[in-house]
Motif scaffolding. Structure first.
Motif, PDB file in Angstrom:
ATOM      1  N   PRO A   1       0.826  -1.208   0.000  1.00 53.96           N
ATOM      2  CA  PRO A   1       0.000   0.000   0.000  1.00 53.96           C
ATOM      3  C   PRO A   1       0.859   1.255   0.000  1.00 53.96           C
ATOM      4  CG  PRO A   1       0.050  -0.986   2.182  1.00 53.96           C
ATOM      5  CD  PRO A   1       0.771  -1.944   1.273  1.00 53.96           C
TER       6      PRO A   1
ATOM      7  N   THR B   1      -8.420 -12.416  -0.527  1.00 54.45           N
ATOM      8  CA  THR B   1      -7.615 -11.729   0.497  1.00 54.45           C
ATOM      9  C   THR B   1      -8.115 -12.052   1.896  1.00 54.45           C
ATOM     10  OG1 THR B   1      -7.096  -9.942  -1.041  1.00 54.45           O
ATOM     11  CG2 THR B   1      -6.824  -9.475   1.298  1.00 54.45           C
TER      12      THR B   1
ATOM     13  N   SER C   1      -6.247 -13.735   5.063  1.00 50.20           N
ATOM     14  CA  SER C   1      -6.248 -13.087   6.377  1.00 50.20           C
ATOM     15  C   SER C   1      -6.660 -14.070   7.466  1.00 50.20           C
ATOM     16  CB  SER C   1      -7.195 -11.881   6.366  1.00 50.20           C
ATOM     17  OG  SER C   1      -6.842 -10.950   5.371  1.00 50.20           O
TER      18      SER C   1
ATOM     19  N   SER D   1      -1.146  -5.158   6.391  1.00 51.20           N
ATOM     20  CA  SER D   1      -1.666  -3.795   6.248  1.00 51.20           C
ATOM     21  C   SER D   1      -1.272  -2.835   7.368  1.00 51.20           C
ATOM     22  CB  SER D   1      -3.194  -3.830   6.130  1.00 51.20           C
ATOM     23  OG  SER D   1      -3.606  -4.681   5.093  1.00 51.20           O
TER      24      SER D   1
ATOM     25  N   TYR E   1       1.473   1.800   8.836  1.00 50.80           N
ATOM     26  CA  TYR E   1       0.255   2.579   8.601  1.00 50.80           C
ATOM     27  C   TYR E   1       0.191   3.696   9.640  1.00 50.80           C
ATOM     28  CZ  TYR E   1      -4.786   3.551   8.118  1.00 50.80           C
ATOM     29  OH  TYR E   1      -6.018   4.147   7.925  1.00 50.80           O
TER      30      TYR E   1
ATOM     31  N   SER F   1      -4.647  -7.858   9.485  1.00 49.50           N
ATOM     32  CA  SER F   1      -5.132  -7.273   8.236  1.00 49.50           C
ATOM     33  C   SER F   1      -4.097  -7.568   7.157  1.00 49.50           C
ATOM     34  CB  SER F   1      -5.326  -5.761   8.357  1.00 49.50           C
ATOM     35  OG  SER F   1      -6.137  -5.439   9.475  1.00 49.50           O
TER      36      SER F   1
ATOM     37  N   TYR G   1      -3.041  -7.060   2.942  1.00 51.32           N
ATOM     38  CA  TYR G   1      -3.221  -6.377   1.653  1.00 51.32           C
ATOM     39  C   TYR G   1      -2.722  -7.318   0.563  1.00 51.32           C
ATOM     40  CZ  TYR G   1      -2.645  -2.750  -1.970  1.00 51.32           C
ATOM     41  OH  TYR G   1      -2.706  -1.995  -3.120  1.00 51.32           O
TER      42      TYR G   1
ATOM     43  N   HIS H   1      -7.855  -5.123   0.921  1.00 53.51           N
ATOM     44  CA  HIS H   1      -7.533  -5.488   2.301  1.00 53.51           C
ATOM     45  C   HIS H   1      -8.576  -6.449   2.856  1.00 53.51           C
ATOM     46  CE1 HIS H   1      -4.566  -2.165   2.765  1.00 53.51           C
ATOM     47  NE2 HIS H   1      -5.381  -1.519   1.928  1.00 53.51           N
TER      48      HIS H   1
ATOM     49  N   ASP I   1      -9.651  -7.970   6.901  1.00 56.81           N
ATOM     50  CA  ASP I   1      -9.439  -7.527   8.287  1.00 56.81           C
ATOM     51  C   ASP I   1     -10.291  -8.393   9.225  1.00 56.81           C
ATOM     52  OD1 ASP I   1      -8.701  -5.996  10.470  1.00 56.81           O
ATOM     53  OD2 ASP I   1      -9.761  -4.183   9.847  1.00 56.81           O
TER      54      ASP I   1
ATOM     55  N   ILE J   1     -14.277  -1.327   3.899  1.00 60.60           N
ATOM     56  CA  ILE J   1     -12.963  -1.865   3.549  1.00 60.60           C
ATOM     57  C   ILE J   1     -13.004  -2.391   2.121  1.00 60.60           C
ATOM     58  CG2 ILE J   1     -13.536  -4.159   4.465  1.00 60.60           C
ATOM     59  CD1 ILE J   1     -10.590  -4.320   5.439  1.00 60.60           C
TER      60      ILE J   1
ATOM     61  N   PHE K   1      -8.127   0.724   3.192  1.00 59.64           N
ATOM     62  CA  PHE K   1      -8.079   0.011   4.465  1.00 59.64           C
ATOM     63  C   PHE K   1      -9.260   0.433   5.352  1.00 59.64           C
ATOM     64  CE2 PHE K   1      -4.857  -1.028   8.127  1.00 59.64           C
ATOM     65  CZ  PHE K   1      -5.644  -2.105   8.507  1.00 59.64           C
TER      66      PHE K   1
END
Length: 402
Positions: A123, A157, A161, A197, A201, A237, A239, A244, A246, A311, A315
């Protein structure tokens, strides 16, 4: 307790009123803590400051940390841990242990930032810690309806996760540090071809959040070892392919007391009950009513300072999903929307406090907090839990058998 009257403390200022001080707290002397902050001009000043000053005495002991370090070495390493984030741009302060802690948890040293291979898509905050597209996107105000292609990427994704979180759940045990949990999360994410993610951040220094006991959310993985009886939330989380996923869960560490078990189970149930009403035409604000009703019936409280969120390629974006009752969340659910529900439930009061690191949110009364989270897709007929447990997910929640 009375301040020691037979110890002269020259050239120091009273910790309460800043006047010249010639008395020292006897407990500080016993623990061999620094004289600065433990000196007082009179017994009256000592008594007046006792409610806040006593937190100085709660610094971790070598026996509970299991490192073999002396008290002075622990103090130095704690300061180094906080200074790490200070150098990275956060509001951590080396002035431990003078913060007015709400519970028994304390910050421990933080390891260096983990490396992400150059071949992995990342990201826009990965390098400098500053999200570029997200803050100014129209999707902060408009709830996006995902295309079939976006939804398929979200499914992929979110499955990754889930697998990453499950990898973390399998290793949790007394004696493991939260930094070691972060390592498992980081390596599992990288192995799947994803980017963690949270890493960098807004300068967050780790690849996941680990929130122990009184920490509500955004706990920073560090060198503290999990202890028998702790509860720990792991928030993951990922990416991957431009979107993303989560989710988070709260786990038992060893033998947990009945109050904490009830708290964690109720929080799980709050999320499940909220998910059960998700379908087109339902108002977002109704989620909070369902969660608040179930939590309050169990004598628990709902955190108001943090919420679920939209999301996808961003994010965090619209809608805001508020978890408490009588909220004013705007909007109605429509097919194709993706968002998280992530209730934070406290054993005591709902109010929160922030540690000086600018990230770690804790309960105002020091009592335990739990959280669960899923990423959801609103379908034409109801809801799809994109981060749902898999057949291979570890069997860690006893109430799922009842």
């Amino acid at each position: 307790m009375a301040a020691g009257s037979d110890v002269a403390v020259s050239s120091l200022s009273c910790a309460n009123c800043s006047k010249p001080a010639n008395l020292q707290c006897p407990k500080c002397m016993e623990l061999k803590l620094p004289r600065e902050g433990s000196a007082f001009c009179t017994q009256e000043c000592f008594k007046a400051s006792w409610s806040s000053h006593k937190s100085v005495h709660l610094k971790p002991k070598p026996s509970s940390q299991g490192t073999g370090m002396t008290g002075e070495q622990i103090s130095d390493s704690l300061n180094e841990g906080w200074l790490y984030c200070l150098k990275k741009g956060q509001a951590r302060t080396p002035k431990l242990p003078y913060y007015d802690w709400t519970g028994t948890l304390r910050p421990y040293p933080i390891s260096s930032k983990r490396i992400v291979p150059a071949n992995i898509d990342r990201p826009d905050w990965a390098d400098d810690g500053i999200p570029k597209v997200e803050p100014n996107s129209d999707l902060q105000h408009v709830v996006e309806i995902k295309t079939p292609a976006q939804i398929e990427r979200m499914r992929e994704t979110c499955r990754i996760s889930r697998e990453v979180l499950d990898a973390a759940a399998r290793v949790i045990r007394p004696g493991l540090t939260t930094d070691e949990i972060d390592k498992v999360v980081h390596e599992a994410t990288i192995a799947a071809g994803g980017y963690p993610s949270p890493l960098n951040y807004n300068i967050f220094p780790k690849s996941c959040c680990t929130s122990v006991n009184e920490v509500i959310c955004h706990g920073i993985p560090d060198a503290r070892k999990l202890e028998d009886g702790d509860i720990v939330n792991v928030d993951v989380s990922v990416y991957y392919k431009g979107v993303h996923g989560d989710l988070n869960e709260t786990y038992f560490v060893g033998n947990v007391d009945e109050e904490s078990r009830r708290l964690v189970q109720c929080t799980y149930e709050c999320l499940e009950k909220a998910i059960s009403i998700v379908k087109p035409g339902v108002r977002f604000r109704e989620i909070g009513e369902v969660i608040n009703c179930h939590a309050s019936m169990s004598g628990l409280s709902v955190v108001k300072s943090y919420c679920g969120h939209g999301i996808g390629e961003l994010f965090h974006c619209a809608p805001n999903i508020l978890h408490y009752g009588r909220n004013k969340a705007v909007g109605v659910m429509k097919a194709g929307q993706t968002f998280t529900i992530e209730p934070m439930i406290n054993a005591g009061v709902w109010r929160d406090r922030m540690w000086p690191d600018g990230w770690t949110a804790v309960t105002a009364d020091g009592k335990h907090s739990a959280q669960f989270e899923h990423t959801l897709l609103v379908t034409e007929t109801g809801v799809e839990v994109l981060t749902a447990r898999l057949p291979a997910s570890p069997d860690v929640f006893p109430w799922l058998h009842s």
